[in-house]
Design an enzyme around this catalytic site. Structure first.
Site, mmCIF file in Angstrom:
data_model
loop_
_atom_site.group_PDB
_atom_site.id
_atom_site.type_symbol
_atom_site.label_atom_id
_atom_site.label_comp_id
_atom_site.label_asym_id
_atom_site.label_seq_id
_atom_site.Cartn_x
_atom_site.Cartn_y
_atom_site.Cartn_z
ATOM 1 N N SER A 101 0.816 -1.219 0.000
ATOM 2 C CA SER A 101 0.000 0.000 0.000
ATOM 3 C C SER A 101 0.849 1.269 0.000
ATOM 4 C CB SER A 101 -0.934 0.025 1.207
ATOM 5 O OG SER A 101 -1.916 -0.968 1.084
ATOM 6 N N GLU A 132 -10.122 7.105 2.125
ATOM 7 C CA GLU A 132 -9.724 5.705 2.034
ATOM 8 C C GLU A 132 -10.672 4.805 2.825
ATOM 9 O OE1 GLU A 132 -5.941 2.714 2.740
ATOM 10 O OE2 GLU A 132 -6.414 4.173 4.288
ATOM 11 N N ASP A 166 -5.909 0.444 -4.351
ATOM 12 C CA ASP A 166 -4.451 0.502 -4.502
ATOM 13 C C ASP A 166 -3.897 -0.830 -5.012
ATOM 14 O OD1 ASP A 166 -5.165 -0.727 -2.129
ATOM 15 O OD2 ASP A 166 -3.648 0.292 -0.914
HETATM 16 ZN ZN LIG Z 1 -2.558 -4.969 2.727
#
Ligand SMILES: [Zn+2]
Length: 373
Positions: free
Chosen positions: A97, A266, A313
């Site tokens: 990430s 997020e 992501d």
């Molecule tokens: Zn992860």
């Protein structure tokens, strides 16, 4: 909602043709395509505001699983355009990430673990930082610590994602308008003894620790540190309106700036569900994220010139949906991330710029161009 049927039809028939034009001429012609597009779609306002939603670990199948669990269509199904993005990092076919967050924030692929720095550890500039420097309002909202990899990549610059106390100090170096998430300890219980919340207050931030205190704020700069570390996950008791309410509050405050805004939200814990191979957690967190998507799309309906981009992501868990005789099974192939492409959903002003197969780095690059940064 009537609009969800009419607007996509009108825009997709006209702007869809332009998406094809852009694929032929390439991104270098984005500005001229933008002018041509503006001539054709006279009603399409230039991009003033961008809402960027990242579902951590939310591959196509995670969205699919949430759809199958839900009687009503998801908000994400209102997307006017869909594309795909390649998530690999500079060093690994399977990203983490930090590297993917940095790619989505800065437009540069880097090594796994890097936050806001390139492969040579040189400092990069994120689209949020560019927006803040140009006088736009900016914000970050997350369910993990606000110093955790994905939000950190938009404001932090450290060689490794674990340096979260240093990332917290980076929140004082950019004129970010608002941030909402966990991570109070990274600001107040630090090895160096500093209390960064005092420093934030000295810079004019309203520092709050509860959703109720956040709700009472109407304007100005805001640091909402709503948990010592991460917030709980939905199954562990997090308010199922936390992310959507935080999104609405952020939009209320950021939209007061006539210059426009950039906001990243997020859905942090879809990833955790994938790591745990816990389908109930994946679905609960994906549905929670979808409520924030609904807020963003509704805002775009009310505010022409708002672009909403929803993506991930990376994918986590290698989730598949095989038939098992009685219905569908939720099968994970790994407890780690995978190298699968992930979907990109877009809505609102110039949403047609985010179609086709993209690199993850194309997304912030196009956003910065559309905002004139
Ligand atoms: Zn992860």
């Amino acid at each position: 909602m009537k609009k969800k049927n009419t607007i996509p039809l009108i825009i997709s028939s006209v702007a869809g043709a332009f998406a094809a034009v852009w694929i032929i001429f390439g991104l270098s012609n984005l500005n001229s395509a933008k002018r041509e597009n503006a001539e054709v779609i006279e009603t399409q306002a230039p991009v003033k505001n961008i809402i960027f939603l990242i579902g951590d670990g939310m591959g196509l199948v995670q969205v699919n699983a949430a759809m199958l669990s839900h009687a009503e269509p998801l908000a994400i199904e209102r997307a006017q355009f869909v594309g795909l993005q390649k998530t690999y990092s500079a060093t690994n076919k399977v990203t983490d990430s930090a590297a993917s967050g940095t790619a989505l924030a800065t437009g540069t692929k880097t090594y796994n673990g890097a936050i806001g720095v390139g492969p040579d550890t040189a400092r990069l500039t994120s689209v949020l930082e560019k927006a803040a420097a140009k006088g736009l309002s900016t914000g970050l909202v997350a369910t993990y610590r606000i110093t955790h990899a994905t939000p950190a990549a938009f404001i932090g610059h450290v060689p490794h994602r674990d340096m979260e106390e240093q990332i917290a100090t980076d929140f004082l170096k950019t004129d970010i308008t608002l941030f909402i998430g966990g991570g109070r300890n990274q600001f107040e219980q630090r090895r160096d003894g500093q209390n960064l919340s005092d420093s934030l207050k000295a810079k004019g931030y309203q520092v709050v620790y509860t959703p109720e205190a956040l709700d009472s704020i109407e304007s100005g700069k805001v640091a909402a540190l709503l948990a010592d570390s991460h917030l709980p996950d939905i199954l562990g008791g997090r308010d199922s309106l936390y992310l959507s309410t935080s999104t609405a509050k952020a939009l209320d405050i950021l939209s007061q700036n006539d210059n426009g805004f950039f906001l990243m939200i997020e859905g942090s814990m879809i990833d955790g569900g994938g790591h745990d191979n816990n389908i109930d957690k994946v679905i609960a967190e994906a549905l929670d994220f979808d409520r924030a998507v609904a807020e963003a799309f509704d805002f775009a309906d009310r505010h022409p010139g708002t672009l909403v981009v929803v993506t991930a992501d990376h994918e986590t868990g290698g989730l598949t949906l095989p038939e098992n005789g009685n219905g569908v099974e939720y099968l994970f192939s790994t407890g780690n991330h995978t190298g699968s492409m992930v979907p990109v959903y877009s809505y609102g002003a110039y949403a047609g710029c985010f179609t086709g197969i993209m690199e993850n780095t194309d997304i912030p690059t196009r956003m910065a161009e559309l905002l004139g940064l």
